[in-house]
Every structure is written in structure tokens, then in C-alpha cells.
Motif scaffolding. Structure first.
Motif, short mmCIF file in Angstrom:
data_model
loop_
_atom_site.label_atom_id
_atom_site.label_comp_id
_atom_site.label_asym_id
_atom_site.label_seq_id
_atom_site.Cartn_x
_atom_site.Cartn_y
_atom_site.Cartn_z
N LEU A 15 -3.52 -0.32 7.21
CA LEU A 15 -3.26 -0.42 5.36
C LEU A 15 -1.96 0.02 4.95
O LEU A 15 -1.02 -0.20 4.27
N TRP A 16 -1.57 1.08 5.62
CA TRP A 16 -0.93 2.34 5.10
C TRP A 16 0.14 3.14 6.03
O TRP A 16 0.14 4.22 6.83
N PRO A 17 0.40 2.10 7.07
CA PRO A 17 1.83 2.38 8.14
C PRO A 17 2.31 3.74 7.84
O PRO A 17 3.25 4.31 8.22
N ARG A 18 2.72 3.28 6.56
CA ARG A 18 4.18 3.92 5.93
C ARG A 18 3.26 6.18 5.93
O ARG A 18 5.23 6.73 6.81
N ILE A 22 -10.70 -0.44 3.12
CA ILE A 22 -10.92 -1.22 3.78
C ILE A 22 -10.35 -0.87 5.42
O ILE A 22 -9.43 -2.44 4.81
N ALA A 23 -10.70 -1.18 6.66
CA ALA A 23 -9.57 -1.38 7.61
C ALA A 23 -10.22 -1.59 8.98
O ALA A 23 -11.40 -1.00 8.89
N LEU A 27 -13.04 -3.51 -5.82
CA LEU A 27 -11.71 -3.42 -5.22
C LEU A 27 -10.41 -3.70 -5.69
O LEU A 27 -10.49 -5.36 -6.06
N ASP A 28 -9.51 -3.61 -4.67
CA ASP A 28 -8.22 -4.48 -5.19
C ASP A 28 -7.68 -4.52 -4.18
O ASP A 28 -8.09 -4.67 -2.97
N SER A 29 -7.47 -5.76 -3.83
CA SER A 29 -7.27 -6.36 -2.09
C SER A 29 -5.34 -7.23 -2.56
O SER A 29 -5.25 -7.54 -3.80
N ASP A 60 -1.83 -12.32 5.45
CA ASP A 60 -2.00 -11.62 6.25
C ASP A 60 -3.34 -11.16 5.95
O ASP A 60 -3.90 -10.30 6.17
N ARG A 61 -4.29 -11.14 5.04
CA ARG A 61 -5.29 -10.76 3.90
C ARG A 61 -5.96 -12.36 3.81
O ARG A 61 -7.37 -11.46 3.77
N ALA A 62 -5.52 -12.73 3.97
CA ALA A 62 -6.50 -13.92 4.23
C ALA A 62 -8.08 -14.30 4.73
O ALA A 62 -9.77 -14.04 4.15
N ALA A 63 -7.88 -13.32 6.08
CA ALA A 63 -9.95 -13.40 6.67
C ALA A 63 -10.38 -11.73 5.63
O ALA A 63 -11.46 -11.93 5.37
#
Length: 146
Positions: free
Chosen positions: A23-26, A81-82, A114-116, A121-124
Motif C-alpha cells: 500500500l505504501w511503497p514510498r 489492509i493488505a 474504511l477508505d479505499s 488496481d483496487r477492484a478486487a
């Protein structure tokens, strides 16, 4: 046998980082551990995870906090959530959300929310939320400050 959702305490945060970086690769792994343990946890952030094997790394994680608002009253907010790509499609997200709903009930919460992010890329993830009867209840606006 279904995998078990287990708490990830401070000191074990590194086990959640590989999944959270989906979710947060940075964030560099060490930086993410530092932010979670020194800034998020003191403000109520909690982590749980599922291990798919004997790996020291969680296959799927859920970060959450309990909060109170005039809108929802006492609620459980899913912050993160990941699931690691190799473990997707095995129902781990479903198990984590079911656990969050049970934990919310144990804590006397009126809702789980939750927020999405948007995009294909978030379809699933969006299908999972809808399957569990989450509804789109509001729009979330943000203004980034310079």
C-alpha cells in the motif's frame, strides 16, 4: 484448517512491513517500522496479521484503530489492509475483515469503516468490501498543503 488472525505487537512490527509496503511503497522498511511504533501506535493504531506458512513475514495484515465520532459513535476504522501478492486469492482479506467486525462487536462499536483508493488496481478489494456488505457512505476529500 483456517489460518488464525494474531496481534502484531510493537517489537514485531517488522513482520507486517512487506505486506504494508504493498500500500505504501514510498517508505523504506526501517522508516515504516519507526513511524508505526513511534507515531501511530501511541495514537491507537493496532496491527493484526495472518501467516500463510512458517515465514517470519505476515502474508496479510490489517491495521486499525478504535475511534469515536458524532457520525458513527464508537467505531473500528480499518486504516490498512493488505495481502502479499503470492497469498492473494486465498481468502485472507475476508478473514481479516471478519475478524475486524468481530473485534468491533467485542469493543461495543456501532460500525466498521474504511477508505479505499480509486482505480482498477483496487477492484478486487472493492469487490471484497461489497461482498461483505460495506456500502459507499461518503466521499473523502483531502487538500495537500505545500
Amino acid at each position: 484448517m483456517l489460518p488464525t488472525v494474531v496481534p502484531i505487537p510493537a517489537g514485531k512490527t517488522a513482520s507486517a512491513i512487506e505486506a504494508l509496503r504493498q500500500l505504501w511503497p514510498r517508505y523504506a522498511p526501517e522508516e515504516m517500522v519507526e513511524v508505526i511504533d513511534s507515531q501511530l501506535r501511541p495514537n491507537g493504531y493496532r496491527l493484526v496479521g495472518i501467516w500463510g506458512d512458517d515465514s517470519p513475514v505476515a502474508a496479510a495484515v490489517l491495521g486499525y484503530r478504535l475511534q469515536h465520532s458524532l457520525w458513527l459513535g464508537q467505531s473500528l476504522y480499518v486504516v490498512d489492509i493488505a495481502t502479499l501478492p503470492a497469498w492473494r486469492g486465498r481468502g485472507f482479506g475476508e478473514l481479516l475483515l471478519a475478524w475486524a467486525e468481530e473485534e468491533a462487536a467485542r469493543q461495543g462499536c456501532a460500525a466498521v469503516h474504511l477508505d479505499s483508493g480509486v482505480g482498477s488496481d483496487r477492484a478486487a478489494a472493492h469487490r471484497l468490501y461489497m461482498r461483505r456488505h460495506y456500502r459507499i457512505a461518503c466521499h473523502h476529500f483531502v487538500k495537500t498543503l505545500d
